[in-house]
Design an enzyme around this catalytic site. Structure first.
Site: not given
Length: 422
Positions: A110, A112, A135, A137, A294, A300
Site C-alpha cells: 500500500q 498513502h 496519512k 505514519e 492498495r 480488499k
C-alpha cells in the site's frame, strides 16, 4: 467542580484477520495489563490497539467524574486541551492516531496519498477513500519487525530480473532493458522503474498466476533439493504465497526493500512510499486518516492505476529506510522520533531502575502515553487524584500539564508518548 485534564483511557481493539492470535499478541497482553477484567479469547485475532479519537475507534474515558464518555466528545467540549497552536492548525481535532500493531500475516502492499491526492480521491471515490487527509505514519519496533519499504536499489532489481525468469516474464523485455540502460540517469531511472512496476501490476491475471505457480514450484523443488534459493528471495516468496496464494503482491518482493527493525528502530512512511508490514509488533503513529491505496497481498479493494501513478519511484537501500531517532537534549530518558510532518512526534521514555521519581515534562500539545513496562503512581494537579500506571495503561494528558511518576517497579519503566510539537 474543577475540570479533570489528565485521565486514563480504555482503547479500541481491532480484530483484523492478519493480527496475532490470543495471548501471542502484544495488543492482547497490553489490554489485559491495562484492564485486569478484560477477557482475551484464545482463537481471536488481536491486531491493533487504537489510542486516540478516530471516529472508528474513539477511546473511552476511564474516569466516572467526567461527563463525556469518549475522548473525541471530551476534546470537542474542551478544545483548549489540545494546546493553542494545535487547536488552531488542526481545527479543534486531535491530529494523530496512536496505535500498537501485532502482525502475524502480511498487510497489503500500500501507499498513502498526500493531502492534494487525498482530497481528490475522497471527492471521486468516498466509498474507498473516507476522508480528505494525508496519512504519513511511523512504525517503531517493539519486537523484531519485518516489512517491505520503498524501491530497492536498481542493481538489486536488475539482479532479480536476471535470476528470476518468472519475474522477468511479467515485466517484459522492453521495460527491463529500459531499466538496465537508465542506471546513470536518475530521471530516466524513475521513469523506467515506473514502467516496470506498472507493467507487472497490470499483467493479465492468467499470465501472472501461471508465472507465480511456476516460480513457487521451482523454488519449492530447489529448496527440497537443498539448494540456496536466496537469489529468488525464496523463503519470503513461499511465506507470502502461503498467506496470499495467487496474489500479484508476491512479486513485489523483487521491487521493494526487505527491512528488518530491531526493537527501538523505526520506519517513517511519507506520502506515496510503497510499503507492507510483514511480521512483528510495533508502536505506530499516524495522521488521523484512513486513506490507503492498495495493490496486493489483500482481499480488499485494489486501485492499481492510482497506486502506479502516485508512487515515489526513487530507489534507495534498505538501510536508508531506518528512521534516525535522537536523544532529547534536555532529558536523558527521552528518545525523540520526530518525522518531517507537523501532525505527530513520538517519544520513548525509558526510566532507569535507579530513578524512583520522574516528571513527564509539559508540552504545548495534548499527549497520549502508553506504558509498556513498569509500575508507578502518577500525581498531577489536573488529574485531581492519583492514577495507577502499569503495563498497558493509556493516559491522556492535556496540553501544558506535567505529571509526576512515583515508580514502584524494581526495574524502571518504559513508555511511549505521542504528541504534536509544532
Amino acid at each position: 467542580m474543577e475540570e479533570v485534564r489528565v485521565f486514563p483511557l480504555t482503547c479500541a481493539v481491532q480484530n483484523y484477520a492478519w493480527g496475532k492470535i490470543g495471548m501471542d499478541s502484544e495488543v492482547a497482553k497490553l489490554v489485559v495489563g491495562g484492564d485486569l477484567l478484560a477477557v482475551i479469547e484464545d482463537g481471536k485475532h488481536y491486531a491493533e490497539l487504537w489510542m486516540g479519537a478516530h471516529p472508528k475507534g474513539d477511546a473511552q474515558i476511564k474516569d466516572n467524574r467526567i461527563a463525556q464518555t469518549t475522548l473525541g466528545q471530551w476534546i470537542a467540549h474542551f478544545p483548549a486541551s489540545l494546546g493553542s497552536k494545535v487547536k488552531d492548525i488542526f481545527h479543534g481535532q486531535l491530529p494523530f492516531l496512536f496505535k500498537v500493531l501485532s502482525i502475524n500475516t502480511a498487510l497489503s502492499i500500500q501507499a498513502h496519498p498526500n493531502r492534494e491526492l487525498a482530497a481528490r480521491l475522497h471527492a471521486q471515490f468516498p466509498e474507498h477513500y473516507p476522508d480528505n487527509n494525508h496519512k504519513p505514519e511511523m512504525a517503531i519496533a517493539l519486537t523484531r519487525f519485518q516489512g517491505l519499504c520503498g524501491f530497492r536499489p536498481v542493481e538489486e532489481i536488475l539482479g532479480f530480473l536476471k535470476s528470476v525468469p518468472e519475474f522477468h516474464a511479467l515485466v517484459g523485455n522492453e521495460a527491463a532493458e529500459e531499466l538496465r540502460c537508465s542506471v546513470e540517469d536518475a530521471v530516466r531511472t524513475r521513469q523506467a522503474l515506473k514502467k516496470c512496476f506498472t507493467r507487472m501490476m497490470n499483467c493479465e491475471k492468467k499470465v501472472f498466476i501461471d508465472q507465480l505457480n511456476m516460480l513457487v514450484k521451482r523454488v519449492t523443488e530447489e529448496g527440497a533439493a537443498g539448494k540456496d534459493t536466496s537469489s529468488s528471495n525464496g523463503d519470503l516468496l513461499l511465506r507470502l504465497h502461503s498467506q496470499y496464494p495467487g496474489d500479484i503482491g508476491c512479486f513485489s518482493i523483487y521491487f521493494l526493500n526487505y527491512v528488518v527493525l530491531d526493537p527501538g528502530q523505526a520506519m517513517f512512511l511519507g506520502a506515496n512510499e510503497p510499503h507492507a508490514y510483514l511480521y512483528g509488533d510495533c508502536i505506530e503513529c499516524m495522521a488521523c486518516s484512513d486513506n490507503t491505496v492498495r495493490a496486493g497481498l489483500t482481499p480488499k479493494y485494489i486501485d492499481v492505476n492510482t497506486l502506479c501513478e502516485m508512487l515515489n519511484y526513487n530507489p534507495a537501500s534498505a538501510s536508508s529506510k531506518i528512521f534516525p531517532c535522537v536523544q532529547d537534549a534536555s532529558d536523558p530518558c527521552v528518545t525523540l522520533y520526530d518525522p518531517p510532518v507537523p501532525d505527530f512526534t513520538v517519544m520513548r521514555i525509558q526510566i532507569p531502575a535507579s530513578v524512583k521519581q520522574y516528571t513527564v515534562a509539559p508540552v504545548d500539545s495534548a499527549s497520549i502515553i502508553l506504558v509498556i513496562e513498569g509500575d508507578a503512581t502518577a500525581t498531577c494537579a489536573a488529574a485531581l487524584s492519583d492514577v495507577a500506571l502499569r503495563r498497558g495503561t493509556v493516559l491522556f494528558v492535556s496540553a501544558n500539564e506535567c505529571v509526576t511518576l512515583h515508580i514502584t517497579s524494581p526495574s524502571g519503566m518504559t513508555m511511549f508518548r505521542a504528541c504534536c510539537l509544532l
